[in-house]
Design a protein around this motif. Structure first.
Motif, mmCIF file in Angstrom:
data_model
loop_
_atom_site.group_PDB
_atom_site.id
_atom_site.type_symbol
_atom_site.label_atom_id
_atom_site.label_comp_id
_atom_site.label_asym_id
_atom_site.label_seq_id
_atom_site.Cartn_x
_atom_site.Cartn_y
_atom_site.Cartn_z
ATOM 1 N N GLU A 68 1.112 -0.900 -0.396
ATOM 2 C CA GLU A 68 -0.360 0.285 0.317
ATOM 3 C C GLU A 68 0.772 1.398 0.235
ATOM 4 N N VAL A 69 2.018 1.677 0.992
ATOM 5 C CA VAL A 69 3.200 2.346 0.582
ATOM 6 C C VAL A 69 3.268 3.149 -0.827
ATOM 7 N N ARG A 70 4.136 1.319 -1.207
ATOM 8 C CA ARG A 70 4.852 2.027 -2.539
ATOM 9 C C ARG A 70 3.939 2.263 -3.534
ATOM 10 N N GLU A 71 2.665 1.399 -3.698
ATOM 11 C CA GLU A 71 1.365 2.133 -4.638
ATOM 12 C C GLU A 71 1.249 3.666 -4.446
ATOM 13 N N LYS A 72 1.521 4.019 -2.855
ATOM 14 C CA LYS A 72 0.878 5.876 -2.840
ATOM 15 C C LYS A 72 2.310 5.968 -3.554
ATOM 16 N N GLU A 73 3.263 5.796 -2.918
ATOM 17 C CA GLU A 73 5.143 6.773 -3.704
ATOM 18 C C GLU A 73 4.801 6.837 -4.567
ATOM 19 N N THR A 74 4.091 5.530 -5.156
ATOM 20 C CA THR A 74 4.276 5.761 -7.149
ATOM 21 C C THR A 74 3.231 6.627 -7.689
ATOM 22 N N ALA A 75 1.840 6.788 -6.739
ATOM 23 C CA ALA A 75 0.932 7.760 -7.388
ATOM 24 C C ALA A 75 1.675 8.521 -7.226
ATOM 25 N N ALA A 76 2.337 9.270 -5.907
ATOM 26 C CA ALA A 76 2.930 10.741 -5.872
ATOM 27 C C ALA A 76 3.713 10.311 -6.930
ATOM 28 N N ALA A 77 4.645 9.841 -6.907
ATOM 29 C CA ALA A 77 5.983 10.183 -8.317
ATOM 30 C C ALA A 77 5.202 10.335 -10.148
ATOM 31 N N CYS A 78 4.050 9.557 -10.187
ATOM 32 C CA CYS A 78 3.546 9.807 -11.538
ATOM 33 C C CYS A 78 2.581 11.520 -11.283
#
Length: 65
Positions: free
Chosen positions: A46-56
C-alpha cells in the motif's frame, strides 16, 4: 497513447523518470510488492503504491497497478 510497463513499484521513478516527464505515458505497474511486507520494518505494498501515485502525479502521468 504512450504506455510504460514497470515491473514493480519504484522502477518508473528510479529508471525512467526522464521518459515519464517527456512522454507522459500511462504507467502500468505489473507486479505488487508483496515480498517487502515480509522484511522487518519493510514498507507494505500500500505504501509503495502511494509512492508510485505521488511520483506519477509529479511526472504528469497516469498510473495503474
Amino acid at each position: 497513447m504512450n504506455l510504460l510497463l514497470s515491473p514493480h513499484n519504484d522502477d518508473e521513478t528510479l529508471f525512467v523518470a526522464y521518459t515519464c516527464l517527456r512522454y507522459k505515458p500511462l504507467v502500468l505497474v505489473c507486479l505488487r510488492s508483496f515480498i517487502e511486507a515480509d522484511w522487518p520494518n519493510g514498507p507494505t505494498w500500500e505504501v509503495r503504491e502511494k509512492e508510485t501515485a505521488a511520483a506519477c502525479e509529479i511526472f504528469g502521468c497516469s498510473y495503474a497497478q
